[in-house]
Design a protein around this motif. Structure first.
Motif, PDB file in Angstrom:
ATOM      1  N   LEU A  57       0.825  -1.204   0.000  1.00 49.69           N
ATOM      2  CA  LEU A  57       0.000   0.000   0.000  1.00 49.69           C
ATOM      3  C   LEU A  57       0.857   1.251   0.000  1.00 49.69           C
ATOM      4  CD1 LEU A  57      -3.244   0.658   1.924  1.00 49.69           C
ATOM      5  CD2 LEU A  57      -1.326   2.199   2.362  1.00 49.69           C
ATOM      6  N   VAL A 125      -3.603   0.053  -3.334  1.00 50.58           N
ATOM      7  CA  VAL A 125      -3.289  -1.168  -2.612  1.00 50.58           C
ATOM      8  C   VAL A 125      -3.345  -2.347  -3.580  1.00 50.58           C
ATOM      9  CG1 VAL A 125      -5.698  -1.565  -1.862  1.00 50.58           C
ATOM     10  CG2 VAL A 125      -3.795  -2.586  -0.569  1.00 50.58           C
ATOM     11  N   LEU A 147      -5.577  -5.047   5.215  1.00 51.01           N
ATOM     12  CA  LEU A 147      -5.794  -3.632   4.905  1.00 51.01           C
ATOM     13  C   LEU A 147      -6.091  -2.827   6.164  1.00 51.01           C
ATOM     14  CD1 LEU A 147      -5.934  -1.440   2.796  1.00 51.01           C
ATOM     15  CD2 LEU A 147      -8.371  -1.928   2.527  1.00 51.01           C
TER      16      LEU A 147
END
Length: 394
Positions: A57, A125, A147
């Motif tokens: 990310l 991401v 995440l």
């Protein structure tokens, strides 16, 4: 794992033409015992496995969110403001990109649970994973957990582990629409290496329970039947509705509050199907407590009968097994496993077999032969070990 970290970084660079700022991961899980008890506010005993989903990310300088995966060539792109508005932001996403609802739901859920997302930057991401999809090993919670820990760090939100569980659970329930409990997200975020996670799904409290597999010369063999399942489908929701109906009829907040004598007394007030659904939950909660006690007192050699009793209850009372799952359990037990049961939400997925290390090959060969004889798709089999929960990897 280091190879998959590198592949995730390379995949990010290929999709977005620059390097990520970091890589985070979260594991899949198996549930040792305690199926469908989580949304009944009961007890569960999962553990994280040594198969993980990685998220590379980087923050952007605008409010665009781009999501990609090694499993697809497509990049899903939306505005962060649209994500925070709710699941309608996925309306324009092609059907083969709807998996992006899991990570987008995480961003949305942070806002729902108190984070001020106004003015925060968007992000790119990219995900890569060796958690099998549709195998009952919670690939969705691994996406969410990876995440969640990444955004919690880079957005400087300061959520603790329990609140991150809430974020991921809200994403799956309210954004994606899968009516699951907190088992999967808790296991993926909170597990410790070498231990199962004894979780009270009413108050969210948890504690590790050492599995001591290696010292007992035992291993957990996963048998992925290749019969895929989907928690957002109607069968899962129907089981939850039956449990809620039983709780209402019995005058309790959740089936966790019902004892075995109380259920027997109320048998005539429930239709046959609802009674069987409730019987599974009441007895399964007790099996979780008995398994924790047995592990602490005598180690994993003592839990085989409890595992099979759990499978029998899921097969006969909750009716969430399949012929492939039942065959895998039967053959595993006949050829050396000391305990076996289906794991996960059911209607497909995987069996776990608690197996002496010396018998693993024997069990695998027998299952391969039995599946071929029945004309079933050949299963994938692999060992899993209790692993660490979500973390930053690089």
């Amino acid at each position: 794992m280091s190879e998959l970290v590198d592949e995730t970084r390379t995949g990010f660079e290929r999709r977005y033409s620059y390097a990520p700022s970091g890589i985070w991961s979260a594991p899949g899980r198996v549930n040792l015992i305690g199926e469908h008890t989580d949304y009944n506010e009961g007890f569960v005993l999962p553990f994280a496995i040594d198969r993980r989903t990685f998220a590379a990310l980087a923050l952007r300088d605008d409010d665009i969110v781009r999501v990609s995966s090694a499993a697809s060539d497509d990049v899903v792109e939306v505005r962060l403001a649209d994500v925070t508005a709710g699941a309608s932001s996925l309306a324009a996403v092609p059907a083969d990109g709807r998996w992006a609802g899991y990570p987008l739901g995480v961003a949305w859920a942070f806002g729902q649970l108190g984070a001020d997302l106004a003015g925060l930057p968007g992000f790119d991401v990219h995900f890569d994973s060796d958690v099998p999809i549709g195998a009952g090993l919670s690939s969705s919670a691994a996406i969410e957990g990876a995440l969640a820990v990444a955004l919690n760090e880079v957005w400087r939100l300061g959520f603790d582990g329990a609140r991150l569980v809430d974020v991921c659970h809200r994403a799956e329930n309210d954004f994606v629409g899968a009516p699951t409990g907190i088992l999967d997200q808790s296991a993926s975020l909170l597990s410790q290496e070498g231990a199962a996670l004894f979780l009270d799904c009413r108050d969210g409290s948890s504690e590790p329970v050492d599995l001591r597999l290696e010292e007992s010369e035992l291993a957990i063999l996963v048998i992925d039947t290749k019969v895929t399942h989907d928690h957002a489908s109607g069968d899962y929701a129907a089981r939850r509705a039956s449990c809620e109906a039983a709780a209402r009829e019995l005058g309790v907040r959740a089936l966790r509050d019902v004892t075995w004598p109380q259920l027997l007394e109320a048998r005539d007030r429930l239709d046959g199907v609802t009674y069987r659904r409730a019987r599974h939950i009441v007895t399964e909660n007790q099996r979780v407590l008995d398994t924790v006690a047995a592990l602490r007192a005598d180690g994993p050699d003592a839990i085989g009968d409890l595992m099979f009793a759990s499978h029998r209850s899921m097969r006969d009372d909750f009716e969430i097994s399949t012929p492939e799952l039942d065959l895998a359990v039967e053959i595993a037990l006949n050829y050396g496993a000391i305990g076996a049961r289906m794991t996960g939400g059911g209607f497909g997925g995987s069996v776990i077999a608690l197996t002496p290390v010396a018998a693993i090959t024997h069990v695998q060969v027998a299952i391969d032969g039995a599946f071929a004889e029945h004309g079933y798709t050949g299963p994938e089999m692999f060992l899993v070990w209790p692993s660490q929960g979500a973390r930053r990897d690089r």
